[in-house]
Write a protein that holds these residues in place. Structure first.
Motif, short mmCIF file in Angstrom:
data_model
loop_
_atom_site.label_atom_id
_atom_site.label_comp_id
_atom_site.label_asym_id
_atom_site.label_seq_id
_atom_site.Cartn_x
_atom_site.Cartn_y
_atom_site.Cartn_z
N GLY A 153 0.83 -1.20 0.00
CA GLY A 153 0.00 0.00 0.00
C GLY A 153 0.87 1.24 0.00
N PHE A 154 0.43 2.25 0.72
CA PHE A 154 1.17 3.50 0.80
C PHE A 154 2.13 3.47 1.99
N VAL A 155 3.26 4.15 1.83
CA VAL A 155 4.25 4.22 2.90
C VAL A 155 3.67 4.98 4.08
N SER A 156 3.79 4.40 5.27
CA SER A 156 3.26 5.07 6.47
C SER A 156 4.32 5.26 7.54
N GLY A 157 5.55 4.79 7.30
CA GLY A 157 6.58 4.98 8.30
C GLY A 157 7.93 4.48 7.83
N TYR A 158 8.99 5.00 8.44
CA TYR A 158 10.35 4.59 8.13
C TYR A 158 10.89 3.68 9.22
N VAL A 159 11.80 2.80 8.82
CA VAL A 159 12.38 1.82 9.74
C VAL A 159 13.81 2.24 10.04
N SER A 160 14.04 2.79 11.19
CA SER A 160 15.37 3.33 11.52
C SER A 160 16.43 2.25 11.53
N GLY A 161 16.05 1.03 11.88
CA GLY A 161 17.02 -0.06 11.92
C GLY A 161 17.55 -0.44 10.55
N VAL A 162 16.87 0.01 9.48
CA VAL A 162 17.34 -0.22 8.11
C VAL A 162 17.99 1.03 7.54
N VAL A 163 17.48 2.21 7.93
CA VAL A 163 17.98 3.46 7.38
C VAL A 163 19.48 3.63 7.64
N TRP A 164 19.90 3.44 8.87
CA TRP A 164 21.30 3.74 9.21
C TRP A 164 22.30 2.80 8.54
N PRO A 165 22.08 1.49 8.55
CA PRO A 165 23.03 0.65 7.79
C PRO A 165 23.00 0.92 6.29
N LEU A 166 21.83 1.33 5.77
CA LEU A 166 21.73 1.65 4.35
C LEU A 166 22.57 2.88 4.02
N ILE A 167 22.51 3.89 4.87
CA ILE A 167 23.34 5.08 4.68
C ILE A 167 24.82 4.70 4.72
N ALA A 168 25.17 3.81 5.65
CA ALA A 168 26.57 3.37 5.76
C ALA A 168 27.02 2.64 4.50
N VAL A 169 26.15 1.79 3.95
CA VAL A 169 26.47 1.07 2.71
C VAL A 169 26.74 2.06 1.59
N TRP A 170 25.89 3.06 1.46
CA TRP A 170 26.07 4.04 0.38
C TRP A 170 27.33 4.88 0.57
#
Length: 534
Positions: A153-170
């Motif tokens: 459906g539509f995005v209703s929230g962000y998952v901080s436990g994924v955001v930070w490692p994703l930023i680190a990967v990039w």
């Protein structure tokens, strides 16, 4: 004309185009691109479902008749034109530029979600140490960790436990790319690939010593020779070779554009192709030995625990880890291997986009990496570490693979072999510097076998698509996140090809074949023995 003829070797502002420092550096980068997440979680399941040990027969035939010939073709195009896929194809024929930008758009899409899977693996390195998933790995993955919504459906929230490692990967990927071909990509792969071999080798050794390992290996390798008469098994073999070698969406053309003029193309393709397949078979041994252990522990057949994709990596393997003695160490090694394999592939995917923009605009490397690569990262961070991210990832991956990569490869080989009839010229280029000379088999494979198999794969895939919705998703969701992504990549390619090109550093893009051939003659006259490549 003499000044123009030297332009193919030049990059923005007249700077020399980067080159791999050694053939080994190029091979490790090419192998690193090919050996990715799919080798570990896709090949074992495909082999198991398509005749077990008997599957190796069509698999090896597919490698020799499609995989390696396509690698050679892409290596030759990249080295001959010494530029990114859009510019290389434009020099072959201006309308073909569309195909090059289509490949760039495909790489953009894949990079956005591929990085997220690596971020998951980064977190699971820590989770494995204390087996944080408890008694319910599946519930932990989709509920506790990903916080996935009950339905798309539509995005209703962000998952901080994924955001930070994703930023680190990039950050890691963009910093490596910013250092360039020699000091960045080449050095990174000289570290990544030996580490991957050591870690995954240790994992396989541990897996085959588990109780029940023989049960798993028997399930994988026991041949069902009757399956060889099944056409779908042969299609599956060609599909596996095709998707596992990073061919069809510009990576190998881009990497080969940094080769020296006298590089051995055929030998490099043979080494890269067989190295990739060897790793896939090694992955099959490790995965099914571990699945055999789980099956014996649970007292069930292997087919009840065999799985693929995200379910294998983030559900089945955590279950295995929880049941093993010293499972935490096994888990850390497994997920570190996923991270390394993923990073080496992601770097190559983003490099296609960066290289194309550099050649298109004349930008220097660092602005291109952080401008273009940063844009890919931002899209990745905005869309995928959300409660809907896993659904976006699943649908986008399916459609961009089936109707992006596979279709672009089919169009590409038909254009080069049938429309432009460039195979004889490319063969002469490859033979001029390769230890293994190509015979008629190469042109037969690319002109007949590969287009027919890819065409049948496309027809078969479309038939299944229209029979029932992929993964049971609603038609509206698949139109919004699946079909629109695949079709959008093609439309982006068309639009970008229609924008007038400006000369970057002196008119590289507008050279025609005659000028490029004059450059070859001029270059070899100055360096008749190919000393620069030794």
């Amino acid at each position: 004309m003499a000044n123009m003829a030297q332009q193919p070797a030049d990059h923005p502002a007249g700077q020399p185009r980067e080159q791999w420092s050694t053939r080994t550096g190029f091979l490790l980068a090419a192998i690193g691109s090919a050996v990715g997440l799919g080798n570990i979680w896709r090949f074992p399941a495909v082999a198991y479902e398509n005749g077990g040990g008997a599957f190796l027969v069509p698999y090896l035939i597919a490698l020799l008749t499609a995989g390696i010939p396509l690698l050679i073709m892409e290596y030759t195009i990249g080295r001959r034109y010494r530029t990114s896929p859009p510019a290389a194809l434009r020099q072959m024929a201006r309308p073909a530029e569309v195909l090059g930008w289509w490949q760039v758009a495909i790489c953009f899409v894949i990079a956005t979600y591929y990085a997220v899977i690596i971020a998951w693996a980064v977190r699971y390195v820590g989770f494995a140490a204390d087996q944080a998933w408890g008694d319910d790995p599946e519930g932990f993955l989709f509920g506790t960790f990903l916080e996935a919504a009950d339905e798309p459906g539509f995005v209703s929230g962000y998952v901080s436990g994924v955001v930070w490692p994703l930023i680190a990967v990039w950050i890691v990927v963009l910093v490596i790319l910013a250092f360039g071909i020699r000091r960045g990509i080449e050095k990174a792969n000289k570290l990544f690939i030996p580490l991957l071999v050591v870690f995954f080798g240790a994992l396989v050794i541990r897996a085959v010593t588990l109780d029940g390992a023989a049960q798993g290996l028997n399930a994988l390798f026991s041949p069902d020779w009757s399956e060889l008469s099944n056409g779908s098994v042969w299609v599956a073999a060609y599909g596996q070779i095709f998707f596992s070698l990073s061919i069809g969406f510009g990576i190998m053309v881009t990497y080969a554009s940094y080769l020296r003029r006298r590089a051995d193309l055929t030998g490099s393709a043979l080494v890269a192709g067989f190295a990739n397949s060897s790793f896939e078979i090694l992955a099959g041994i490790g995965v099914f030995a571990a699945l055999g252990f789980t099956a014996q522990s649970a007292g069930v057949p292997v087919d009840e625990v065999a799985t693929a994709g995200l379910g294998l990596a983030f559900v089945a393997f955590p279950t295995i880890i929880s049941e093993m003695w010293a499972g935490g160490l096994f888990g850390v090694v497994f997920f570190v291997s996923l991270v390394i394999a993923g990073l080496s592939s992601l770097i190559s995917i983003v490099q296609v986009v960066v290289s194309a923009v550099q050649d298109r605009t004349g930008m220097h490397r660092i602005p291109a990496v952080f401008g273009v690569g940063g844009a890919v990262a931002i899209v990745s961070i905005l869309l995928f570490p959300t409660d809907e991210g896993v659904y976006f990832l699943d649908a986008s991956d399916h459609f961009i693979n089936q109707y992006g990569i596979a279709l672009a490869a089919l169009v590409g080989v038909v254009v080069v072999a049938w429309v432009l009839r460039k195979l004889p010229e490319l063969q002469r280029d490859a033979d001029a510097t390769s230890a293994v000379r190509l015979g008629h088999w190469w042109r037969i494979c690319l002109g007949l076998i590969t287009p027919l198999v890819l065409g049948w794969m496309m027809i078969d895939s479309l038939r299944k698509e229209f029979d029932e919705n992929y993964a049971g998703y609603s038609t509206d969701f698949l139109l919004a996140v699946g079909w629109s992504v695949a079709i959008g990549a093609l439309l982006v390619g068309v639009v970008l090809s229609l924008i007038p090109w400006k000369a970057a550093g002196g008119g590289l893009i507008d050279l025609d074949m005659e000028t490029a051939e004059e450059y070859e003659s001029h270059h070899h006259k100055d360096d008749p023995g190919g000393k620069e490549d030794r």
